[in-house]
Design an enzyme around this catalytic site. Sequence first.
Site, mmCIF file in Angstrom:
data_model
loop_
_atom_site.group_PDB
_atom_site.id
_atom_site.type_symbol
_atom_site.label_atom_id
_atom_site.label_comp_id
_atom_site.label_asym_id
_atom_site.label_seq_id
_atom_site.Cartn_x
_atom_site.Cartn_y
_atom_site.Cartn_z
ATOM 1 N N LYS A 276 0.815 -1.208 0.000
ATOM 2 C CA LYS A 276 0.000 0.000 0.000
ATOM 3 C C LYS A 276 0.854 1.266 0.000
ATOM 4 O O LYS A 276 0.370 2.338 -0.332
ATOM 5 C CB LYS A 276 -0.933 0.000 1.210
ATOM 6 C CG LYS A 276 -2.041 -1.029 1.107
ATOM 7 C CD LYS A 276 -2.909 -1.044 2.340
ATOM 8 C CE LYS A 276 -4.031 -2.070 2.197
ATOM 9 N NZ LYS A 276 -4.838 -2.213 3.415
ATOM 10 N N SER A 277 2.108 1.131 0.404
ATOM 11 C CA SER A 277 2.995 2.298 0.433
ATOM 12 C C SER A 277 3.525 2.638 -0.960
ATOM 13 O O SER A 277 4.029 3.735 -1.191
ATOM 14 C CB SER A 277 4.165 2.046 1.384
ATOM 15 O OG SER A 277 4.939 0.943 0.947
#
Length: 306
Positions: A276-277
């Site tokens: 998700k980063s």
Amino acid sequence: MDIAAGAREIDHSTRVFRFAPSPNGELHLGHAYSALLNHRLARENHARFLLRLEDIDLARCSHAYEEQIVEDLHFLKVDWDETRRRQSDHFDVYAKGLDVLRETGLCYRGFMTRGEIRRFAELRVEETGDLWPRDPDGSPLYPGLDRRQPAEEQDRRARDGESFAWRIDVAAAVERTGPLEWEEWGRGPDGESGRVVAKPAEWGDFILARRDVPTSYHLAVVVDDAIQGVTDVVRGRDLFYATSAHRLLQDLLGLPAPRYHHHDLILAEDGRKLSKSARDTSIRSLREAGLQRADIVRMLGLEGVV
């Protein structure tokens, strides 16, 4: 509340699928693949399709991310059949599940931190030359030094403010349940399918709940699947091994076992699991770049499927 009594009896003639992201970041292509696959399987089988927000990590999850997930799913034309369920609204239910497990006598407070566990494992390697066992995610197994500590001493340490996590004595639990298995209609990392033997011992004495949060991912997910009557759990292959822990808890809590389908992962160009980063693979960033649903479906290799 009796957790087992609150569970919906599984009726495989009325199937229920679910998509259960954590609102701690933006959905990426891997999430899109899982959501679209679940949705397609549900609609093909005239089944119910549910959305669940796994937000027990209150420090990292947010309402803003939840709303972004909903917006991205609408963009992907993924709809659901009931009001979305937030795990953070049901801590009382998970606490009751923890109470049931504690009553079995198989649970204890583990006071070692992650750093202490890691240092313990490193020292054992230095002293013996033997590698300390690790769980399927690569973390060293909990040593269990406080497993046989008297309950009175555990209570005193907790009253004194020491941090702890409720853990399950997996060896004793497996002795009680006997052999366990699950029905796999997808494929595991090594090609496993059909009836798969569960191996919860690979996780060691895993966490059931923490001092300030009355659940863990493992406990919450099996309680939710039972309460929501989920018949088919379709999720990424990275969660294949977690199913062993889930089957153990389902058996101890008297909960029905869904069928499982672990699907391939969408990987980054360097072969790593999407994160998700890494915003360049998020659905939001792809939308902002002008891509349409058909473009994302094509990127996922789902043309003609969804």
